[in-house]
Design an enzyme around this catalytic site. Structure first.
Site, short mmCIF file in Angstrom:
data_model
loop_
_atom_site.label_atom_id
_atom_site.label_comp_id
_atom_site.label_asym_id
_atom_site.label_seq_id
_atom_site.Cartn_x
_atom_site.Cartn_y
_atom_site.Cartn_z
N HIS A 248 0.83 -1.21 0.00
CA HIS A 248 0.00 0.00 0.00
C HIS A 248 0.87 1.26 0.00
O HIS A 248 0.82 2.06 -0.94
CB HIS A 248 -0.91 0.01 1.24
CG HIS A 248 -1.80 -1.18 1.36
ND1 HIS A 248 -2.74 -1.52 0.42
CD2 HIS A 248 -1.91 -2.12 2.35
CE1 HIS A 248 -3.38 -2.61 0.80
NE2 HIS A 248 -2.89 -2.99 1.96
N ASP A 249 1.64 1.45 1.06
CA ASP A 249 2.44 2.67 1.19
C ASP A 249 3.63 2.72 0.23
O ASP A 249 3.94 3.79 -0.30
CB ASP A 249 2.90 2.84 2.63
CG ASP A 249 1.74 3.08 3.58
OD1 ASP A 249 0.71 3.62 3.13
OD2 ASP A 249 1.84 2.73 4.76
#
Length: 323
Positions: A248-249
């Site tokens: 995600h990040d």
């Protein structure tokens, strides 16, 4: 030329991966890091930043400021089941050569300013911002000085779910769910937002085998640290038959460097802060309305991603950071 960047984060295993990607990207200069409560309590998030920087030992350390300890109205929700009780995969379980803890007390150098004030103070110097956690600090900065925050050139935000389900509730992604009031403020503020939601981040996954294959045979202390803090994430993903860690990040960080890795669409997105069943939902205008009825866009949302290129980009930068 490098792009100076402020990272607002709540480390978190995938946040730590994203920070390694940043320091492995010659296009970026990480000038400041601010912390916010999210994956773990804010004091642990700050401790994790110092631990990451202690291992990476960058030639010039970024300024570090601690931010919001609680959401605007909601009780704080954390995710130790995903990231470990310390946020970095329970690093205390790893022993060093002499039998003691492998990771000792990190060097601390905390700013006297809080995160929102550091964001506002530095916006002229580095107007690019990356938000990897709940949006509490950005919302506080906007409330204190909306004109200054409006000078941001670009804010890349990891969060939300546009045309897919959430990862905390059927409709809500974690960062938006933790502090929906802050997210609602930020998305209504007219800021230049590039949103990287679950629609694309769920498509980019790191497996244990892929990481092991990418790292050099001889492990540096940085590479060993990467293996250690990701172990808990791999175990969590495998226990859910997901096969690894959703990036995600790290994908948001990659998009901050190379926007062409994703396909953006301008959308009107608002965040639900009042609903009992829809707390933190990112409500996107996806209807095919006539132009005069369609509300103006509040962000560019990434709705497609070049998965092989994104994974290659992230792995290359991780290996460079760990060399």
């Amino acid at each position: 030329m490098t792009t100076p960047l402020l990272i607002d984060t709540d480390p978190g295993i995938d946040d730590a991966l994203a920070i390694l990607v940043a320091f492995g990207s010659p296009e970026l200069s990480v000038e400041a890091i601010t912390t916010v409560a999210g994956n773990v309590e804010v004091s642990l998030c700050t401790e994790n930043i110092f631990r990451i920087l202690d291992v990476l030992r960058p030639s010039r350390r970024p300024r570090v400021a601690q931010g919001a300890a609680v959401p605007f109205r909601q009780p704080l929700v954390t995710a130790p089941h995903v990231h470990g009780s310390d946020g970095l995969g329970n690093l205390e379980r790893f022993e060093g050569p002499g039998g003691g803890p492998r990771y000792g007390e990190p060097f601390r150098f905390l700013e006297t300013l809080d995160a929102a004030d550091l964001i506002l103070q530095t916006i002229k110097e580095f107007p690019d911002q990356l938000a990897l956690g709940p949006l509490s600090n950005l919302a506080l900065a906007f409330q204190r000085d909306p004109e200054t925050l409006a000078r941001c050139a670009r804010i890349v935000i990891m969060g939300g779910a546009i045309a897919t389900c959430g990862n905390v509730t059927p409709v809500a992604e974690f960062n938006m769910y933790v502090d929906p009031d802050a997210a609602a403020i930020v998305f209504a503020a007219g800021l230049p937002i590039d949103l990287v939601p679950l629609d694309v981040t769920r498509k980019v996954m790191l497996s244990r085998g892929i990481l092991q294959g990418a790292l050099p045979r001889v492990r540096s202390p940085r590479a060993r640290f990467l293996e250690d803090f990701t172990l808990f994430g791999f175990e969590f993903g495998e226990s859910r038959n997901e096969g690894g860690i959703f990036l995600h990040d790290p994908l948001a960080m990659a998009v901050a460097v190379e926007p062409n890795l994703v396909g953006f669409e301008p959308l009107h997105v608002a965040v639900e802060a009042e609903g009992r069943l829809t707390r933190g939902m990112t409500v996107a205008e996806l209807r095919d309305l006539e132009a005069y009825r369609k509300p103006p866009s509040t962000c560019r949302a990434a709705l497609s991603v070049d998965v092989p290129q994104a994974l290659h980009f992230i792995l290359e930068r991780l290996c460079r950071a760990c060399a």
